[in-house]
Motif scaffolding. Structure first.
Motif, short mmCIF file in Angstrom:
data_model
loop_
_atom_site.label_atom_id
_atom_site.label_comp_id
_atom_site.label_asym_id
_atom_site.label_seq_id
_atom_site.Cartn_x
_atom_site.Cartn_y
_atom_site.Cartn_z
N HIS A 82 -4.60 -12.65 3.62
CA HIS A 82 -4.25 -11.80 4.76
C HIS A 82 -2.81 -11.25 4.68
CE1 HIS A 82 -6.02 -10.34 8.43
NE2 HIS A 82 -4.98 -10.66 9.14
N LEU A 83 -2.48 -10.66 3.54
CA LEU A 83 -1.18 -10.00 3.43
C LEU A 83 -1.33 -8.53 3.83
CD1 LEU A 83 0.28 -11.28 0.03
CD2 LEU A 83 0.26 -12.39 2.27
N PRO A 84 -0.47 -8.01 4.70
CA PRO A 84 -0.52 -6.58 5.01
C PRO A 84 -0.20 -5.76 3.75
CG PRO A 84 0.85 -7.77 6.58
CD PRO A 84 0.58 -8.71 5.46
N TYR A 85 -0.94 -4.67 3.54
CA TYR A 85 -0.64 -3.82 2.39
C TYR A 85 -0.03 -2.50 2.84
CZ TYR A 85 -5.11 -1.36 3.30
OH TYR A 85 -6.14 -0.65 3.86
N PHE A 86 0.66 -1.86 1.91
CA PHE A 86 1.39 -0.63 2.21
C PHE A 86 0.48 0.58 2.19
CE2 PHE A 86 3.47 3.19 0.51
CZ PHE A 86 4.43 3.40 1.49
N ARG A 87 0.65 1.47 3.17
CA ARG A 87 0.02 2.78 3.20
C ARG A 87 1.12 3.81 3.47
NH1 ARG A 87 -4.45 3.79 7.63
NH2 ARG A 87 -5.85 2.91 6.05
N LEU A 88 1.10 4.91 2.76
CA LEU A 88 2.04 6.00 3.03
C LEU A 88 1.61 6.67 4.32
CD1 LEU A 88 4.45 7.67 2.09
CD2 LEU A 88 2.87 9.09 0.78
N GLN A 89 2.34 6.42 5.40
CA GLN A 89 1.92 6.91 6.71
C GLN A 89 3.14 7.18 7.58
OE1 GLN A 89 -1.28 4.70 8.46
NE2 GLN A 89 -1.10 5.65 10.46
N GLY A 90 3.05 8.28 8.35
CA GLY A 90 4.05 8.62 9.34
C GLY A 90 3.35 9.06 10.61
N GLY A 91 3.40 8.25 11.66
CA GLY A 91 2.68 8.56 12.89
C GLY A 91 1.18 8.57 12.63
N ALA A 92 0.53 9.67 13.01
CA ALA A 92 -0.91 9.80 12.78
C ALA A 92 -1.24 10.48 11.46
CB ALA A 92 -1.54 10.59 13.94
N ASN A 93 -0.24 10.68 10.60
CA ASN A 93 -0.43 11.34 9.31
C ASN A 93 -0.37 10.30 8.19
OD1 ASN A 93 -0.16 14.10 10.55
ND2 ASN A 93 1.90 13.32 10.95
N ALA A 94 -1.33 10.34 7.28
CA ALA A 94 -1.38 9.29 6.26
C ALA A 94 -2.07 9.79 5.00
CB ALA A 94 -2.12 8.06 6.79
N VAL A 95 -1.75 9.15 3.91
CA VAL A 95 -2.50 9.26 2.66
C VAL A 95 -3.27 7.95 2.53
CG1 VAL A 95 -2.39 9.50 0.16
CG2 VAL A 95 -0.75 10.73 1.61
N ILE A 96 -4.60 8.02 2.60
CA ILE A 96 -5.42 6.81 2.61
C ILE A 96 -5.88 6.49 1.19
CG2 ILE A 96 -7.54 5.73 3.48
CD1 ILE A 96 -7.32 7.47 5.95
N ILE A 97 -5.26 5.49 0.60
CA ILE A 97 -5.67 4.96 -0.70
C ILE A 97 -5.68 3.44 -0.56
CG2 ILE A 97 -5.27 4.94 -3.18
CD1 ILE A 97 -3.55 7.39 -2.88
N ASP A 98 -6.78 2.89 -0.11
CA ASP A 98 -6.86 1.45 0.09
C ASP A 98 -6.92 0.71 -1.24
OD1 ASP A 98 -6.83 1.61 2.88
OD2 ASP A 98 -8.98 1.96 2.96
N PRO A 99 -6.31 -0.46 -1.34
CA PRO A 99 -6.43 -1.26 -2.57
C PRO A 99 -7.88 -1.61 -2.85
CG PRO A 99 -4.73 -2.14 -1.10
CD PRO A 99 -5.49 -1.14 -0.31
#
Length: 255
Positions: A82-99
């Protein structure tokens, strides 16, 4: 003094460890430092998200560098959950590339217990007194991984968006501004709604000389119309051929 282990001794201590107060204190300090978790290369074992439009999730990881016991025998790490992973996100804008399972990344370890912040997603007191513990890691992906098959590529040749399956653009308004040309290379193209062309059209229906001179755009190849056709307010019967100045075929409204 060196505290390098020799084959005659187990653990980190050696003959020089107790040779002086400085050596003994140095040994103690190094033992404390070795108990602190820092950044570790890890491999993803499980992921809570699978690429959907969802809040950023968590990964279970396994450290890749083994521990060693006093006899230099490998002691692999267990799974860290249960480690949080990084997502490139600002507010409601994001690049979704899940591990994905099997990815290699790095776990950066916080210096305090972050469990309360993870649960509340807000400022909170540490959940316990632990410090520098791998359970309080944060996952960053993208190290030592293989060649991608789906990607956005930035190079001196420009920007390439490549997918082996499908590329979807979804918005109320999509606009392409091309100062020189816009080309679609595809064996088949479809439009599900009204198509508006600004400028004159020419049909090159596989016959020499059928181009209307001075036009801004043209269609090259055979053209098939299903349904009624209207040009300048006149209905065109697509079952009959009409002649234009350049040749025969369906060239415009009835003469």
């Amino acid at each position: 003094m060196s505290d390098v282990q020799t084959d005659s001794y187990l653990g980190e201590a050696n003959q020089a460890t107790g040779a002086s107060d400085h050596a003994a204190q140095s040994f103690l300090v190094w033992q404390i430092l070795r108990s602190i978790s820092g950044a570790k290369l890890v491999q993803v074992q499980a992921v809570t998200n699978d690429g959907g439009v969802t809040p950023v999730g968590f990964v279970d990881v396994k450290p890749l560098v083994n521990q060693l016991d006093g006899s230099n025998q490998a002691m692999p790490h267990g799974t860290v959950y249960h480690l949080p992973y990084f997502r490139l996100q600002g507010g409601a804008n994001a690049v979704i590339i899940d591990p994905q399972v099997g990815d290699i990344g790095v776990a950066i370890v916080e210096d305090r217990d972050i469990s309360s912040v993870k649960a509340n997603k807000a400022q909170a007191n540490p959940g316990s007194k632990r410090i520098f513990d791998l359970a309080d890691g944060l996952y960053l992906g993208g190290f030592l991984n293989g060649t991608p098959q789906q990607y956005v590529q930035f190079s001196t040749a420009g920007i390439a968006v490549v997918s082996p399956t499908k590329v979807t653009l979804q918005a109320p308004l999509v606009e392409v501004d091309a100062s020189t040309s816009f080309t679609v290379n595809s064996p088949q193209s479809g439009f599900s709604g009204t198509v508006i062309v600004q400028g004159l059209l020419s049909w090159l229906a596989g016959m020499t000389g059928s181009t209307i001179s001075g036009v801004a755009s043209y269609i090259s190849g055979a053209v098939q119309f299903v349904g009624s056709i209207t040009s300048n307010g006149h209905a065109i019967d697509s079952t009959h051929q009409h002649t234009n100045s350049g040749g025969s075929g369906l060239g415009g409204p009835p003469q």
